[in-house]
Design a protein around this motif. Structure first.
Motif, PDB file in Angstrom:
ATOM      1  N   GLN A 196       0.824  -1.211   0.000  1.00 58.38           N
ATOM      2  CA  GLN A 196       0.000   0.000   0.000  1.00 58.38           C
ATOM      3  C   GLN A 196       0.865   1.271   0.000  1.00 58.38           C
ATOM      4  OE1 GLN A 196      -0.486  -2.518   2.313  1.00 58.38           O
ATOM      5  NE2 GLN A 196      -2.187  -3.464   1.224  1.00 58.38           N
ATOM      6  N   GLY A 197       2.178   1.102   0.015  1.00 55.96           N
ATOM      7  CA  GLY A 197       3.055   2.270  -0.012  1.00 55.96           C
ATOM      8  C   GLY A 197       3.064   3.056   1.271  1.00 55.96           C
ATOM      9  N   ASN A 198       2.746   2.387   2.396  1.00 52.76           N
ATOM     10  CA  ASN A 198       2.740   3.066   3.704  1.00 52.76           C
ATOM     11  C   ASN A 198       1.900   4.340   3.636  1.00 52.76           C
ATOM     12  OD1 ASN A 198       3.431   3.211   6.399  1.00 52.76           O
ATOM     13  ND2 ASN A 198       5.304   4.355   6.032  1.00 52.76           N
ATOM     14  N   GLN A 199       0.670   4.212   3.171  1.00 56.58           N
ATOM     15  CA  GLN A 199      -0.181   5.363   2.909  1.00 56.58           C
ATOM     16  C   GLN A 199      -0.529   6.144   4.173  1.00 56.58           C
ATOM     17  OE1 GLN A 199      -3.690   4.362   0.685  1.00 56.58           O
ATOM     18  NE2 GLN A 199      -2.559   3.325  -0.942  1.00 56.58           N
ATOM     19  N   SER A 200      -0.690   7.453   3.995  1.00 54.60           N
ATOM     20  CA  SER A 200      -1.174   8.315   5.072  1.00 54.60           C
ATOM     21  C   SER A 200      -1.896   9.510   4.466  1.00 54.60           C
ATOM     22  CB  SER A 200      -0.021   8.782   5.963  1.00 54.60           C
ATOM     23  OG  SER A 200       0.940   9.501   5.210  1.00 54.60           O
ATOM     24  N   CYS A 201      -2.709  10.154   5.290  1.00 53.33           N
ATOM     25  CA  CYS A 201      -3.513  11.286   4.839  1.00 53.33           C
ATOM     26  C   CYS A 201      -2.659  12.543   4.722  1.00 53.33           C
ATOM     27  CB  CYS A 201      -4.661  11.517   5.820  1.00 53.33           C
ATOM     28  SG  CYS A 201      -4.100  11.962   7.490  1.00 53.33           S
ATOM     29  N   GLY A 202      -3.261  13.584   4.183  1.00 58.14           N
ATOM     30  CA  GLY A 202      -2.594  14.871   4.053  1.00 58.14           C
ATOM     31  C   GLY A 202      -3.251  15.707   2.989  1.00 58.14           C
ATOM     32  N   ILE A 203      -2.617  16.818   2.646  1.00 58.04           N
ATOM     33  CA  ILE A 203      -3.194  17.701   1.639  1.00 58.04           C
ATOM     34  C   ILE A 203      -2.980  17.131   0.242  1.00 58.04           C
ATOM     35  CG2 ILE A 203      -2.787  19.705   3.123  1.00 58.04           C
ATOM     36  CD1 ILE A 203      -0.679  20.570   0.969  1.00 58.04           C
ATOM     37  N   GLU A 204      -3.708  17.653  -0.679  1.00 59.12           N
ATOM     38  CA  GLU A 204      -3.597  17.264  -2.075  1.00 59.12           C
ATOM     39  C   GLU A 204      -2.311  17.843  -2.682  1.00 59.12           C
ATOM     40  OE1 GLU A 204      -7.052  17.393  -5.204  1.00 59.12           O
ATOM     41  OE2 GLU A 204      -6.143  19.384  -5.066  1.00 59.12           O
TER      42      GLU A 204
END
Length: 325
Positions: free
Chosen positions: A225-233
Motif C-alpha cells: 500500500q506504499g505506507n499510505q497516510s492522509c494529508g493535503i492534495e
C-alpha cells in the motif's frame, strides 16, 4: 519581501535551467534560507500581539515515539554514570518523531533525467549525502529560527461541524483539497499574510495513538500500500496558493504534510516545497492540545516559536516548537 513583492506563480521556474516551479536564486545565489526569508520583524511583532491568554502549548511528540516509517529506528537512550553524576547518551533518527524536514532531505526525483536526484539550489545526491558539506543544512533553521505568527487549520473540526465525511488517516485516496482548506479558513476567520506559518491538523496523531505497538508496526510495514497516510492534495492549485499567500513554513500532524505517497503522475509537494522553494515541511506535530485551546478561545492565530538543532549540514531536526496563545 512581502506577498506583494513575491513574483507571480506564473514566473516559476526562477532558474530557467532548473527543474519545474523552482525558486532558486530568488533571494541571491548564496542565500540558504529559502522561504524563511519571508519572515520579517513585522511577522514576529504581529505574532507577539496575538498573545492574550498567556498559555504555552507544546507541539512536540516524545522523542521515543515509535517511528511511522519502517526504515527509521526508534530512540536509544542510555545513561552514563560516572559515580558522582549522570550523562545522557542519545541515538535517534531526527525524523523518527516530530520533525522539520531540511532542504537536503527530499529532492526532485529523476531530474534532470532518470536516476538523477536534485535538491534545493541544484545540489546533487552525492553532495547532499556528504556530511563534510554544510550548505543547506538545518543549521539554517537555527540561524533563522522558524518563529512567526501562525494559524491552525483544524480540518477534523471543520468536517465535523459541517457533517462532512471524516478523514481516513491511513489512506492517501481522499487528500485534503484546496477547497476544504479555504472553507476552513473562512469559517474560522483566519487571515494569512506573507511570512506566516501554516499548521494543518488531520487527526493522524489521535489515530496512530489509538493503535497498539503491534498494530503500528503492521501499519508501517504495508509495503504493497506504499505506507499510505492522509494529508493535503498535491496539485498545481495547491502549490500556487501556498506560493501566492507567502507562507514561510508548513507543518501538520501527519507523516508527510501531503497525502502520501503522492500520485505518480504529478510532482509531490516535497519536491516543490523542499527542493524547489526551500519551504520547511514539519511532520508529526502534536496539535491535539493546541486544537483544544484554539477551540476554547475561538482563537486560531497565535505566536509560534521553533529552534531546531544546530547541526551544520543536518538533514532534519526535532522542532522544539511551541504555540503561545
Amino acid at each position: 519581501m512581502t506577498s506583494e513583492s513575491i513574483p507571480p506563480f506564473s514566473s516559476l521556474p526562477i532558474d530557467k535551467s532548473g527543474p519545474p516551479y523552482n525558486a532558486w536564486g530568488l533571494y541571491g545565489s548564496e542565500n540558504e534560507k529559502g522561504r524563511l526569508n519571508l519572515i520579517t520583524a513585522e511577522n514576529i511583532k504581529r505574532g507577539k500581539d496575538t498573545i492574550t491568554e498567556g498559555i504555552t502549548i507544546n507541539l512536540n511528540l516524545p522523542l521515543d515515539f515509535l517511528p511511522v516509517h519502517a526504515s527509521r529506528l526508534p530512540l536509544e537512550h542510555n545513561i552514563k554514570c560516572s559515580g558522582h553524576s549522570n550523562d545522557d547518551i542519545l541515538n535517534f533518527n531526527t525524523q523518527g518523531s516530530t520533525q522539520w524536514d531540511g532542504f537536503r532531505h527530499y529532492p526532485y526525483q529523476n531530474w534532470p533525467e532518470e536516476g538523477k536526484f536534485t535538491f534545493y539550489g541544484g545540489m546533487d545526491i552525492s553532495e547532499a549525502s556528504n556530511k563534510e558539506i554544510k550548505k543547506y543544512g538545518v543549521q539554517n533553521y537555527s540561524d533563522k529560527p522558524i518563529t512567526s505568527i501562525a494559524h491552525l487549520i483544524d480540518i477534523p473540526l471543520y468536517l465535523s461541524k459541517n457533517n462532512l465525511p471524516s478523514i481516513d488517516s491511513f489512506s492517501n485516496s481522499n487528500p485534503i483539497s484546496l477547497k476544504i482548506i479555504k472553507s476552513c479558513i473562512k469559517e474560522f476567520k483566519i487571515n494569512i499574510k506573507s511570512g506566516d506559518i501554516l499548521l494543518i491538523k488531520t487527526g493522524f496523531i489521535e489515530s496512530i495513538l489509538s493503535k497498539s505497538n503491534l498494530e503500528r508496526n503492521e501499519l508501517k510495514n504495508r509495503k504493497k500500500q506504499g505506507n499510505q497516510s492522509c494529508g493535503i492534495e498535491s496539485s498545481e492549485e495547491i502549490w500556487k496558493w501556498h506560493w501566492e499567500k507567502g507562507i514561510s513554513a508548513v507543518a501538520s500532524d501527519c507523516p508527510s504534510y501531503e497525502a502520501w505517497p503522492a500520485p505518480s503522475n504529478i510532482l509531490s509537494c516535497h519536491e516543490i516545497f523542499l527542493a524547489g522553494w526551500g519551504l520547511p515541511i514539519g511532520e508529526l506535530f502534536d496539535l491535539r492540545e493546541l486544537s483544544k485551546q484554539c477551540k476554547k478561545f475561538n482563537k486560531w492565530t497565535f505566536f509560534f516559536t521553533s529552534m531546531g538543532l544546530n547541526v551544520p549540514g543536518g538533514i532534519a531536526t526535532p522542532p522544539n516548537a511551541q504555540a503561545i496563545l
